[in-house]
Design a protein around this motif. Structure first.
Motif, PDB file in Angstrom:
ATOM      1  N   ARG A 199       5.633  -8.704  35.572  1.00 49.41           N
ATOM      2  CA  ARG A 199       4.902  -9.712  34.684  1.00 49.41           C
ATOM      3  C   ARG A 199       3.674 -10.111  35.190  1.00 49.41           C
ATOM      4  O   ARG A 199       2.508 -10.359  34.570  1.00 49.41           O
ATOM      5  CB  ARG A 199       5.734 -10.901  34.588  1.00 49.41           C
ATOM      6  CG  ARG A 199       5.235 -11.756  33.194  1.00 49.41           C
ATOM      7  CD  ARG A 199       6.172 -12.869  33.141  1.00 49.41           C
ATOM      8  NE  ARG A 199       6.407 -13.635  34.369  1.00 49.41           N
ATOM      9  CZ  ARG A 199       6.847 -14.899  34.228  1.00 49.41           C
ATOM     10  NH1 ARG A 199       7.902 -15.361  33.303  1.00 49.41           N
ATOM     11  NH2 ARG A 199       7.217 -15.879  35.128  1.00 49.41           N
ATOM     12  N   ARG A 202       0.921  -7.498  34.333  1.00 53.67           N
ATOM     13  CA  ARG A 202       0.322  -7.421  33.119  1.00 53.67           C
ATOM     14  C   ARG A 202      -0.426  -8.606  32.786  1.00 53.67           C
ATOM     15  O   ARG A 202      -1.415  -8.509  32.036  1.00 53.67           O
ATOM     16  CB  ARG A 202       1.719  -7.315  32.404  1.00 53.67           C
ATOM     17  CG  ARG A 202       1.444  -7.196  31.049  1.00 53.67           C
ATOM     18  CD  ARG A 202       2.867  -7.370  29.975  1.00 53.67           C
ATOM     19  NE  ARG A 202       3.534  -6.281  30.544  1.00 53.67           N
ATOM     20  CZ  ARG A 202       4.648  -6.048  30.030  1.00 53.67           C
ATOM     21  NH1 ARG A 202       5.437  -6.968  29.129  1.00 53.67           N
ATOM     22  NH2 ARG A 202       5.561  -5.226  30.169  1.00 53.67           N
ATOM     23  N   ARG A 203      -0.115  -9.926  33.353  1.00 46.45           N
ATOM     24  CA  ARG A 203      -0.838 -11.009  33.023  1.00 46.45           C
ATOM     25  C   ARG A 203      -2.194 -11.008  33.876  1.00 46.45           C
ATOM     26  O   ARG A 203      -2.990 -11.213  33.083  1.00 46.45           O
ATOM     27  CB  ARG A 203      -0.051 -12.266  33.723  1.00 46.45           C
ATOM     28  CG  ARG A 203      -0.983 -13.559  33.314  1.00 46.45           C
ATOM     29  CD  ARG A 203      -0.307 -14.939  33.874  1.00 46.45           C
ATOM     30  NE  ARG A 203       1.024 -14.906  33.533  1.00 46.45           N
ATOM     31  CZ  ARG A 203       2.243 -14.705  34.540  1.00 46.45           C
ATOM     32  NH1 ARG A 203       1.709 -14.442  35.756  1.00 46.45           N
ATOM     33  NH2 ARG A 203       3.337 -15.181  34.268  1.00 46.45           N
ATOM     34  N   ARG A 205      -4.031  -8.282  34.338  1.00 49.77           N
ATOM     35  CA  ARG A 205      -4.840  -7.274  33.665  1.00 49.77           C
ATOM     36  C   ARG A 205      -5.246  -7.659  32.026  1.00 49.77           C
ATOM     37  O   ARG A 205      -6.273  -7.516  31.758  1.00 49.77           O
ATOM     38  CB  ARG A 205      -3.892  -5.695  33.353  1.00 49.77           C
ATOM     39  CG  ARG A 205      -3.988  -5.057  34.617  1.00 49.77           C
ATOM     40  CD  ARG A 205      -3.194  -4.064  34.775  1.00 49.77           C
ATOM     41  NE  ARG A 205      -2.965  -3.377  35.884  1.00 49.77           N
ATOM     42  CZ  ARG A 205      -1.778  -2.121  36.019  1.00 49.77           C
ATOM     43  NH1 ARG A 205      -1.264  -1.884  35.087  1.00 49.77           N
ATOM     44  NH2 ARG A 205      -2.040  -1.522  37.261  1.00 49.77           N
ATOM     45  N   ARG A 206      -4.166  -8.595  31.471  1.00 45.62           N
ATOM     46  CA  ARG A 206      -4.643  -8.952  30.447  1.00 45.62           C
ATOM     47  C   ARG A 206      -5.548 -10.119  30.120  1.00 45.62           C
ATOM     48  O   ARG A 206      -6.458 -10.184  29.439  1.00 45.62           O
ATOM     49  CB  ARG A 206      -3.291  -9.438  29.582  1.00 45.62           C
ATOM     50  CG  ARG A 206      -3.495  -9.970  28.061  1.00 45.62           C
ATOM     51  CD  ARG A 206      -1.967 -10.309  27.544  1.00 45.62           C
ATOM     52  NE  ARG A 206      -1.473 -11.064  28.012  1.00 45.62           N
ATOM     53  CZ  ARG A 206      -0.331 -11.090  28.485  1.00 45.62           C
ATOM     54  NH1 ARG A 206       0.141 -10.191  29.024  1.00 45.62           N
ATOM     55  NH2 ARG A 206       0.224 -12.353  29.134  1.00 45.62           N
ATOM     56  N   GLU A 207      -5.362 -11.127  31.169  1.00 41.42           N
ATOM     57  CA  GLU A 207      -6.037 -12.520  30.868  1.00 41.42           C
ATOM     58  C   GLU A 207      -7.485 -12.199  31.704  1.00 41.42           C
ATOM     59  O   GLU A 207      -8.212 -12.993  31.281  1.00 41.42           O
ATOM     60  CB  GLU A 207      -4.977 -13.388  31.595  1.00 41.42           C
ATOM     61  CG  GLU A 207      -3.876 -13.994  30.718  1.00 41.42           C
ATOM     62  CD  GLU A 207      -2.818 -14.929  31.214  1.00 41.42           C
ATOM     63  OE1 GLU A 207      -3.300 -15.366  32.214  1.00 41.42           O
ATOM     64  OE2 GLU A 207      -1.958 -15.051  30.473  1.00 41.42           O
ATOM     65  N   SER A 209      -8.683  -9.323  33.605  1.00 45.34           N
ATOM     66  CA  SER A 209      -9.116  -8.193  33.684  1.00 45.34           C
ATOM     67  C   SER A 209      -9.466  -7.768  35.026  1.00 45.34           C
ATOM     68  O   SER A 209     -10.531  -7.333  35.455  1.00 45.34           O
ATOM     69  CB  SER A 209     -10.498  -7.872  32.926  1.00 45.34           C
ATOM     70  OG  SER A 209     -10.166  -8.287  31.402  1.00 45.34           O
TER      71      SER A 209
END
Length: 406
Positions: A199, A202-203, A205-207, A209
């Motif tokens: 998690r 993923r966070r 990379r998503r928020e 970068s």
């Protein structure tokens, strides 16, 4: 055999401490080792001279080298990894499933680009690995006609009712039968760590970068590889705790680290408590193994050993039985299972003997036995034993009479 087993066990425990101390702390590594020893799944197999324990240490070293290749700049760990992989493979062919799961987890967690960045070392490592596999591939082609023939043959020997029943077995026993009461709690914590790490990646990379934290990637890799090993082995073969020692070690390491982080300033006391409980559990598990688990196999020898010693021969001999390791060792003859015999053509002029016990395992019924014997001349005799398997019926085919399946 005892000396070899001791060396392999010490190798695995040493690698466990070495890897866990680098990923966590020396104190946490000691707790991980104690938890590993406290589980019945591990300690039960130590006296049985199996190669699962030694191959686990080599697999763990492979995982360590892959992580080091990603975390240390200019590391040459990727060049050493093929040598360790080959050692694990030739020690036990069954590590192929573990290696497949490790490779998939490495690509998924770190990403293909992270491995392609090692473009100087990656081709050389692949060449070394392939060159090391050449003897096995040549042998497999010679024996089976296919480079993968031996591996596929080993997979077919799994005693399963359907594809995937090994996975159901692991789900049913997870994690108590693998690590015991205390170890089960710690392994469960290791799964939580895996989820949190994934998690976190993923966070990030998503928020943001950005590049995921090194610790998150390592934890995600260790946990993902562990879970994939259960899936791959559960589908490919039947389930046994000794097949999955590696994920037990990895999840236990993650769990110990997570508990230490949760307890913050009380972590020394928490780790001491876990270590103390694990030490007491080791004593209890040892007693279970000595007085509960081992008497069963030992009592079998009271049946297999007397029969085997009476069947020793000066000339070529082949024994067909459900207890081929013990019977082969004490008789000095080659020994195969009934399933293996049904698929082979034994050499001529070999004394072939079928061994059936009153309460034996993996042996055919009367009709199946008759199909194996066919029209070959044979003699039969009874050998009484004091073991739990009861009376033995020994059927010997006349050498050179065209015996054996064709």
């Amino acid at each position: 055999m005892r000396a070899t087993t001791l060396v392999l066990t010490l190798l695995t425990l040493s690698v466990t401490y070495f890897a866990a101390s680098r990923w966590t702390t020396p104190r946490q590594a000691v707790v991980t080792m104690l938890l590993l020893l406290s589980g019945l799944g591990f300690l039960r197999r130590v006296p049985e001279f199996l190669n699962d324990i030694g191959s686990t240490g080599l697999l763990l070293l492979t995982v360590f080298l892959l992580i080091r290749a990603q975390e240390e700049a200019r590391s040459r760990a990727l060049l050493i990894a093929p040598l360790v992989i080959l050692a694990a493979f030739y020690l036990r062919y069954g590590v192929v499933g573990n290696l497949l799961a490790i490779a998939v987890a490495a690509v998924v967690v770190y990403g293909p680009r992270a491995w392609l960045a090692h473009w100087r070392h990656l081709p050389l490592a692949g060449a070394v690995l392939l060159a090391g596999l050449v003897p096995h591939l040549v042998y497999a082609v010679h024996v089976t006609g296919s480079p993968l023939g031996v591996i596929l043959y080993v997979t077919k020997q799994a005693e399963r009712d359907f594809v995937g029943d090994g996975l159901l077995y692991y789900l049913a026993i997870f994690p108590y039968r693998l690590a015991g009461d205390l170890g089960a709690v710690v392994m469960a914590a290791g799964i939580v760590v895996t989820w949190l790490a994934l998690r976190g990646i993923r966070r990030t990379r998503r928020e943001h970068s950005g590049t995921p934290l090194r610790d998150d990637r390592r934890r995600a890799f260790l946990g993902t590889a562990s879970l994939l090993i259960f899936v791959v082995l559960g589908v490919a073969t039947d389930g046994e705790p000794r097949f999955v020692y590696l994920p037990v070690i990895l999840l236990t390491t993650l769990g110990v680290q997570y508990i230490a982080e949760l307890t913050t300033r009380w972590s020394p006391q928490a780790l001491l408590a876990i270590a103390s409980l694990a030490g007491l559990t080791i004593f209890g598990t040892t007693q279970v193994v000595a007085h509960g688990a081992m008497p069963g196999p030992t009592s079998l020898s009271h049946s297999t050993v007397p029969v085997a010693r009476q069947l020793s021969s000066k000339g070529p001999c082949l024994l067909v039985t459900g207890y081929e390791p013990e019977v082969g060792w004490y008789s000095g003859c080659d020994a195969v299972t009934y399933a293996q015999y049904s698929q082979m053509t034994p050499p001529r002029d070999t004394k072939i003997t079928f061994i059936l016990f009153e309460r034996g395992r993996l042996q055919p019924d009367a009709a199946g036995l008759q199909r194996l014997i066919g029209s070959c001349p044979h003699t039969s005799r009874t050998i009484r034993t004091n073991g739990t398997l009861g009376t033995s019926i020994v059927i010997t085919l006349t050498p050179g009479a065209g015996n054996g399946p064709r």
